[in-house]
Motif scaffolding. Structure first.
Motif: not given
Length: 468
Positions: A274-303
């Motif tokens: 859905t968003a293969p390029r461009g800047h991202l603002v990632l917003v997560g609530h509760s388990m969603g916040a945990m999901t984003l934290t794990r996303l940064v750890a497992r997919h550092p290419e997105l940083a």
């Protein structure tokens, strides 16, 4: 002297909150989506209407808004003008219904003059006539509520293109493409994941927007959590992506193990689609916040693409059944531990009980096969309607077993913004403070008078933090 000529003007949330108490005995309730005003020829604000989520929870289906307050300084016909404008604005934002209440004994002439009609009469909730408990039926024209009202008329605009059925029992019509503000459209996708799961995702706004906001909900809810944020973010020129997490809402279970690693990998796949390029603002609530934290750890290419990471009510480590100290919290923890044990040891028994619950219960279990017509998210509290109890238990245990791992977030520096409610009893703010202490460059904000429902009840504040 002739009445002043009025015209419609936009009103910011903070200005509406300042105007209403000056002319109405009660301030507007939390959960405001937008406000509209009427000004005279000199530009003086003479009247305000606030529109927000329905106060009655069973009407809060993600497609309905409520005019929660209208008031004026005596300007003639101002409120009728605002009722008509509120409905036109709600339709333009894609909502299908707008409601409001009056007290029994009020004529409703202002509403009828704006093309509204009575569709039901509701009893007031206990204490509605007291100053300490604002009426569930907002009075209009700045009038105080009647004493001891017997019923409260429920109004809606007369030009709705559907029967006036109770939203709690109405099956909403859905379309693969639905309207959005400014001539844009909501595009509905079923994204197939490698293990066969199909994730329901909604993309709003222009594909060439410079920034894409990606909104990730928590355990047991759906992407309807973000329904109030979408029009606000579109107004800031963003593209908005929201989706139902695996096994929630319209998204299917798949065959992969339910856990935080899988949820993070799901999100990486969704971003590629859905968003293969461009800047991202990632917003997560509760388990969603945990999901984003794990996303940064497992997919550092997105940083490098992450312009901002907004974590709402994130725990420092895993979730817990005990959320505070003292006897009351200890007793609650015992009950939650017993329920967690029952979910693990007797899931089929609980599934049988869940199938007998009314469909409006957040714990109800029903068969649901997503189709191409599922173009609107299920109501926020129906995230678990298709998730068997054994899967709820497996996901909970995985979330509870997480260990502190803030290290991957260090690479984002001051792009991390942490939000927590000071009255959150699910993930206490102390948890978020501990996480902030391990991230010296992150920004921490504790929101006063906010619970775990911070995104729902403080949509404007959350939007401001997303776009800051």
């Amino acid at each position: 002297m002739s009445a002043p000529r009025l015209h419609l003007v936009p009103v910011r949330s903070r200005d509406a909150k300042a105007f209403v108490p000056a002319w109405h005995r009660h301030p507007p309730p939390a959960g405001q989506v937008f406000a509209v005003g009427a000004a005279d020829e000199e530009g003086t604000l003479r009247a305000v209407a606030t529109v927000g989520q329905p106060v009655a929870r069973h009407l809060d289906d993600g497609q309905t808004l409520e005019v929660t307050r209208t008031c004026n300084d005596g300007a003639h016909n101002a409120n009728s003008m605002l009722y008509g404008a509120a409905w036109r604005a709600a339709k333009a934002l894609g909502y299908r219904r707008l409601i409001t209440y009056t007290q029994e004994g009020e004529s409703g002439a202002l509403l009828r003059g704006a093309g509204w009609r009575v569709i039901a009469r509701r009893p007031p909730r206990p204490g509605a006539a007291s100053r300490a408990a604002p009426s569930a039926s907002p009075a209009f024209c700045g009038k105080p509520p009647c004493r001891n009202p017997e019923t409260s008329p429920l109004y809606e605009p007369h030009d709705l293109d559907e029967p006036a059925l109770h939203p709690a029992i109405e099956d909403a019509r859905a379309h693969p493409i639905t309207s959005s503000p400014s001539g844009l459209f909501t595009h509905f996708h079923h994204i197939r994941l490698p293990d066969g799961a199909r994730v329901a995702a909604w993309v709003d706004g222009p594909s060439d927007a410079p920034v894409t906001a990606v909104l990730v909900h928590g355990l047991s809810v759906t992407s309807a959590l973000w329904r109030s944020h979408v029009p606000l973010l579109l107004g800031r020129g963003m593209q908005v992506v929201r989706y139902d997490q695996r096994a929630h809402g319209h998204s299917t279970r798949g065959t992969a193990a339910l856990g935080l690693n899988q949820l993070a990998d799901d999100l990486a796949h969704i971003l590629r689609t859905t968003a293969p390029r461009g800047h991202l603002v990632l917003v997560g609530h509760s388990m969603g916040a945990m999901t984003l934290t794990r996303l940064v750890a497992r997919h550092p290419e997105l940083a490098p693409r992450i312009h901002r990471l907004v974590l709402i009510s994130p725990p420092y480590a895993g979730v817990s059944t005990r959320t505070g100290t003292g006897p009351l919290h200890a007793l609650l923890a015992v009950g939650r531990n017993l329920l967690a044990s029952a979910c693990s040891r007797a899931p089929q028994v609980l599934d049988t009980a869940r199938r007998r619950l009314p469909s409006t219960s957040r714990w109800a279990l029903r068969s649901h096969t997503p189709t191409a017509s599922d173009a609107r998210p299920l109501p926020c509290r129906q995230g678990l309607h298709a998730m068997p109890t054994r899967d709820i238990a497996a996901l909970w245990h995985d979330l509870a077993d997480q260990q502190p791992d803030p290290g991957p977030l260090h690479q984002l520096g001051d792009r991390v913004h942490l939000l927590a409610g000071d009255r959150d009893t699910h993930i206490p703010p102390e948890q978020t403070r501990r996480l902030a202490a391990s991230l010296p460059h992150a920004r921490l904000e504790i929101v006063s008078d906010a619970s775990h429902a911070l995104p729902l009840r403080h949509a404007q504040l959350v939007t401001d933090r997303i776009t800051r």
